[in-house]
Design a protein around this motif. Sequence first.
Motif, PDB file in Angstrom:
ATOM      1  N   GLU A   1     -55.892  53.318  14.048  1.00  0.00           N
ATOM      2  CA  GLU A   1     -55.962  54.138  12.838  1.00  0.00           C
ATOM      3  C   GLU A   1     -55.108  53.566  11.708  1.00  0.00           C
ATOM      4  OE1 GLU A   1     -56.752  56.761  16.375  1.00  0.00           O
ATOM      5  OE2 GLU A   1     -55.294  55.195  15.842  1.00  0.00           O
ATOM      6  N   ALA A   2     -54.084  52.774  12.050  1.00  0.00           N
ATOM      7  CA  ALA A   2     -53.227  52.163  11.030  1.00  0.00           C
ATOM      8  C   ALA A   2     -53.915  50.928  10.455  1.00  0.00           C
ATOM      9  CB  ALA A   2     -51.876  51.790  11.617  1.00  0.00           C
ATOM     10  N   HIS A   3     -53.966  50.861   9.137  1.00  0.00           N
ATOM     11  CA  HIS A   3     -54.608  49.720   8.488  1.00  0.00           C
ATOM     12  C   HIS A   3     -53.710  48.490   8.455  1.00  0.00           C
ATOM     13  CE1 HIS A   3     -57.003  53.159   7.097  1.00  0.00           C
ATOM     14  NE2 HIS A   3     -57.970  52.305   6.945  1.00  0.00           N
ATOM     15  N   ALA A   4     -52.403  48.692   8.661  1.00  0.00           N
ATOM     16  CA  ALA A   4     -51.471  47.570   8.736  1.00  0.00           C
ATOM     17  C   ALA A   4     -50.203  48.040   9.418  1.00  0.00           C
ATOM     18  CB  ALA A   4     -51.152  47.018   7.348  1.00  0.00           C
ATOM     19  N   VAL A   5     -49.554  47.126  10.133  1.00  0.00           N
ATOM     20  CA  VAL A   5     -48.252  47.377  10.754  1.00  0.00           C
ATOM     21  C   VAL A   5     -47.310  46.302  10.238  1.00  0.00           C
ATOM     22  CG1 VAL A   5     -46.958  47.487  12.901  1.00  0.00           C
ATOM     23  CG2 VAL A   5     -49.269  48.450  12.798  1.00  0.00           C
ATOM     24  N   LEU A   6     -46.344  46.714   9.399  1.00  0.00           N
ATOM     25  CA  LEU A   6     -45.505  45.769   8.677  1.00  0.00           C
ATOM     26  C   LEU A   6     -44.048  45.917   9.093  1.00  0.00           C
ATOM     27  CD1 LEU A   6     -47.052  46.271   5.115  1.00  0.00           C
ATOM     28  CD2 LEU A   6     -47.739  44.644   6.899  1.00  0.00           C
ATOM     29  N   GLY A   7     -43.353  44.788   9.220  1.00  0.00           N
ATOM     30  CA  GLY A   7     -41.954  44.789   9.637  1.00  0.00           C
ATOM     31  C   GLY A   7     -40.996  44.664   8.473  1.00  0.00           C
ATOM     32  N   PHE A   8     -39.705  44.523   8.793  1.00  0.00           N
ATOM     33  CA  PHE A   8     -38.671  44.458   7.757  1.00  0.00           C
ATOM     34  C   PHE A   8     -38.861  43.265   6.825  1.00  0.00           C
ATOM     35  CE2 PHE A   8     -35.618  46.592  10.975  1.00  0.00           C
ATOM     36  CZ  PHE A   8     -36.136  47.838  10.655  1.00  0.00           C
ATOM     37  N   ASP A   9     -39.377  42.160   7.348  1.00  0.00           N
ATOM     38  CA  ASP A   9     -39.534  40.976   6.511  1.00  0.00           C
ATOM     39  C   ASP A   9     -40.605  41.159   5.436  1.00  0.00           C
ATOM     40  OD1 ASP A   9     -37.557  39.521   7.823  1.00  0.00           O
ATOM     41  OD2 ASP A   9     -38.939  38.833   9.372  1.00  0.00           O
ATOM     42  N   HIS A  10     -41.412  42.204   5.564  1.00  0.00           N
ATOM     43  CA  HIS A  10     -42.417  42.492   4.544  1.00  0.00           C
ATOM     44  C   HIS A  10     -41.848  43.310   3.384  1.00  0.00           C
ATOM     45  CE1 HIS A  10     -45.209  41.964   8.135  1.00  0.00           C
ATOM     46  NE2 HIS A  10     -45.676  41.098   7.271  1.00  0.00           N
ATOM     47  N   TYR A  11     -40.630  43.842   3.529  1.00  0.00           N
ATOM     48  CA  TYR A  11     -40.099  44.759   2.525  1.00  0.00           C
ATOM     49  C   TYR A  11     -40.005  44.161   1.122  1.00  0.00           C
ATOM     50  CZ  TYR A  11     -38.799  48.408   5.917  1.00  0.00           C
ATOM     51  OH  TYR A  11     -38.813  49.400   6.848  1.00  0.00           O
ATOM     52  N   PRO A  12     -39.502  42.919   0.962  1.00  0.00           N
ATOM     53  CA  PRO A  12     -39.334  42.404  -0.410  1.00  0.00           C
ATOM     54  C   PRO A  12     -40.627  42.347  -1.219  1.00  0.00           C
ATOM     55  CG  PRO A  12     -38.046  41.108   1.132  1.00  0.00           C
ATOM     56  CD  PRO A  12     -38.905  42.003   1.958  1.00  0.00           C
ATOM     57  N   ASP A  13     -41.783  42.144  -0.557  1.00  0.00           N
ATOM     58  CA  ASP A  13     -43.044  42.093  -1.302  1.00  0.00           C
ATOM     59  C   ASP A  13     -44.002  43.187  -0.829  1.00  0.00           C
ATOM     60  OD1 ASP A  13     -43.579  41.028   1.175  1.00  0.00           O
ATOM     61  OD2 ASP A  13     -44.783  39.352   0.428  1.00  0.00           O
ATOM     62  N   MET A  14     -43.446  44.371  -0.537  1.00  0.00           N
ATOM     63  CA  MET A  14     -44.268  45.474  -0.028  1.00  0.00           C
ATOM     64  C   MET A  14     -45.352  45.882  -1.011  1.00  0.00           C
ATOM     65  SD  MET A  14     -44.847  47.393   2.586  1.00  0.00           S
ATOM     66  CE  MET A  14     -43.371  47.415   3.608  1.00  0.00           C
ATOM     67  N   ALA A  15     -45.077  45.839  -2.319  1.00  0.00           N
ATOM     68  CA  ALA A  15     -46.095  46.229  -3.304  1.00  0.00           C
ATOM     69  C   ALA A  15     -47.325  45.339  -3.179  1.00  0.00           C
ATOM     70  CB  ALA A  15     -45.518  46.164  -4.716  1.00  0.00           C
ATOM     71  N   ALA A  16     -47.113  44.034  -3.038  1.00  0.00           N
ATOM     72  CA  ALA A  16     -48.248  43.115  -2.896  1.00  0.00           C
ATOM     73  C   ALA A  16     -48.982  43.357  -1.585  1.00  0.00           C
ATOM     74  CB  ALA A  16     -47.757  41.667  -2.976  1.00  0.00           C
ATOM     75  N   ARG A  17     -48.242  43.691  -0.533  1.00  0.00           N
ATOM     76  CA  ARG A  17     -48.890  43.971   0.755  1.00  0.00           C
ATOM     77  C   ARG A  17     -49.800  45.195   0.641  1.00  0.00           C
ATOM     78  NH1 ARG A  17     -48.014  39.589   4.289  1.00  0.00           N
ATOM     79  NH2 ARG A  17     -46.024  38.684   3.682  1.00  0.00           N
ATOM     80  N   LEU A  18     -49.335  46.226  -0.038  1.00  0.00           N
ATOM     81  CA  LEU A  18     -50.167  47.414  -0.180  1.00  0.00           C
ATOM     82  C   LEU A  18     -51.351  47.155  -1.118  1.00  0.00           C
ATOM     83  CD1 LEU A  18     -47.697  50.440  -0.236  1.00  0.00           C
ATOM     84  CD2 LEU A  18     -48.622  49.131   1.683  1.00  0.00           C
ATOM     85  N   ASP A  19     -51.146  46.296  -2.117  1.00  0.00           N
ATOM     86  CA  ASP A  19     -52.282  45.891  -2.950  1.00  0.00           C
ATOM     87  C   ASP A  19     -53.383  45.299  -2.070  1.00  0.00           C
ATOM     88  OD1 ASP A  19     -50.970  46.644  -5.259  1.00  0.00           O
ATOM     89  OD2 ASP A  19     -50.308  44.614  -5.772  1.00  0.00           O
ATOM     90  N   ALA A  20     -52.977  44.432  -1.147  1.00  0.00           N
ATOM     91  CA  ALA A  20     -53.944  43.778  -0.269  1.00  0.00           C
ATOM     92  C   ALA A  20     -54.628  44.786   0.656  1.00  0.00           C
ATOM     93  CB  ALA A  20     -53.251  42.693   0.550  1.00  0.00           C
ATOM     94  N   VAL A  21     -53.852  45.721   1.197  1.00  0.00           N
ATOM     95  CA  VAL A  21     -54.428  46.751   2.068  1.00  0.00           C
ATOM     96  C   VAL A  21     -55.456  47.570   1.301  1.00  0.00           C
ATOM     97  CG1 VAL A  21     -53.922  48.892   3.303  1.00  0.00           C
ATOM     98  CG2 VAL A  21     -52.453  46.897   3.624  1.00  0.00           C
ATOM     99  N   LEU A  22     -55.098  47.969   0.081  1.00  0.00           N
ATOM    100  CA  LEU A  22     -55.999  48.783  -0.727  1.00  0.00           C
ATOM    101  C   LEU A  22     -57.273  48.018  -1.080  1.00  0.00           C
ATOM    102  CD1 LEU A  22     -56.183  51.588  -1.985  1.00  0.00           C
ATOM    103  CD2 LEU A  22     -55.136  50.665  -4.057  1.00  0.00           C
ATOM    104  N   ALA A  23     -57.158  46.703  -1.205  1.00  0.00           N
ATOM    105  CA  ALA A  23     -58.325  45.876  -1.516  1.00  0.00           C
ATOM    106  C   ALA A  23     -59.187  45.597  -0.293  1.00  0.00           C
ATOM    107  CB  ALA A  23     -57.867  44.561  -2.143  1.00  0.00           C
TER     108      ALA A  23
END
Length: 480
Positions: A97-119
Motif C-alpha cells: 500500500e505504501a508508494h515509497a519507503v524512504l530512509g534518513f538519507d532521503h531527508y535532504p531531498d525529500m521534496a524532490a522524492r515526493l515530486d517523483a512519487v506524485l509523478a
Amino acid sequence: MSTNADRRVALLTLGCARNEVDSEELAARLADGGWQVTTDGTDADVVLVNTCGFVAKAKQDSIDTLLAAADTGGAKVVATGCLAERYGEELAGELPEAHAVLGFDHYPDMAARLDAVLAGETIPSHAPRDRRTLLPITPVARRTAPVVTPGHLPAHLRGVMRQRLDSGPVAPLKLASGCDRRCAFCAIPSFRGAFVSRTPDEVLAEAEWLGANGVRELVLVSENSTSYGKDLGDPRLLEKLLPQLAAVSGIVRVRVSYLQPAETRPGLIEAIATTPGVAPYFDLSFQHSSEPVLRRMRRFGSTERFLDLLRSVRRLDPDAGARSNVIVGFPGETREDIDELARFLTEARLDAVGVFDYSDEDGTEAAGLPDKVPADTIKKRYDWMSALAEELCAQRAGDRVGTVVEVLVDTVDHHADGTEVEGRGAHQAPEVDGSTTLVPGGAVDPATLRPGDLVRAKVTESIGVDLIATPIELIGPAAR
C-alpha cells in the motif's frame, strides 16, 4: 491532480519527541521545495508518515497508520522515519500500500522524492544498513530556507531548517542524534547511528527561532542528553548551555530529558536543579535497579546508587521532579530481581514511571540471551509493577497538595459552563507525566489566562498523577 503550485503533503508523526523535531525539519525542507505542508490528510496529494520502530506496539501503530492513510484513497502514501529506516525493503515488500519507503538519507531531498512519487515514478526502497559506523541524519548541512523565516530575524536565524507543525507553547529542541551506548535490549544505535552533538550556536539559534515563534518551554531531547558535548571535547557543555537557553527571549522554561544515570554528574545535577528558568526535572533512564539485571542489560547501577543519585537531587531541591522507565521480564530476571526493583520504586518517590514488558527486538544482543522469562510470568510482573508504580506515583502527587507549583498553561477552553485551563508544573513533562488543572479560588482568575502564561498556583487536590490548583500569581505572561 494538483498543479505544481498547490501540491499538498500531510505529515503524520508517530513516536517520540525526537521524531517531532525530524518532522518539523522535513516540513521546512518540503515547504522550501514548494509543497504545502499540513497535518491533515484531507485533500492531500501525499501522506508522509514519520514512523516509529522502537518496540512492537510502536511498529504496529506505524503500520496501522500507513494502512489507514492508504484506505482513505486518492493520496499517495510514503513511509519514512525509524521503521522505514530499520526495515526498508522488507517493509516495502510486506506493505504494498505504501508508494515509497524512504530512509534518513532521503531527508535532504525529500521534496524532490515526493515530486517523483506524485509523478508516478518508482523510487527504490531504502536498503537498511548498520548506522553505528555512520553519522546520523542530523546535524546536516543546513541552507537558508526563507519560506520558514518569520519576519525580519537576524541573519544567524535565517538558516534554521524547521517549520512548526502546531502552535502550542512547548516544543522539543534536539541536542544531538544517535547513541554510542550498547544497551543489550536496544536497537536504536543500529538505525539512528553514532552519537553526534549539535554545536551550541546551532542549538541556541534554533532556540531563538522557536522563541520568536511563540514557544515558551523548550524540551531538550536526544537519545542520551548526558553525552552532549563529549564529541565536541567538552563533557560539561550542557551545564554551560542551560543558562544560555534559559536566557533566550520568550523562553520561560527549559526542560532536559533522556538522562543516563551512570553519566549524570554532580555539576549537571546542580545546573538542572538550581539554574533559574530550568525546570528542576530529572528524566532518569533507570530501566531496572537489580545489579545483576543491569549488568546483563550492559548498564550500570544498583538500587542504592540510584537512590543516592535521587538524594543528591533532593538535597538541592526537595520538590524536584523525577521520572523513569523500567523494563520487567528481561532474560534471566528472577523473583529476587523483581522484588529489588519494587523496593527501589517504593523508596525512590518518583513522579512518573513508565513500565515496559520485555520483548525480543531484532538485531539486539538480548534477543540471543538464554534464560528467557516465560510470557505469562512477564505479564504477571508487568501487571504487578504497573499497579505498584501507579499507586506510588499517585502518592507522590498527593505529597504536592498544599505546595506551590509553577504552571505553564498549555490550553484554555472557553465554553458555556465556564473555562477549562490545563497546564503543567515543572515536574510534569508534556504528554507523559500528568497535568495540572487550574481552577478559581486564587488571586488570578483562570478565565483571564492564555496558553503560554506561566503562573504560580497552590495545589489543592491530586487525582492520580494529575493536580488541581488555584492560580495565585501570573509570573510570566505570554505575548498578548
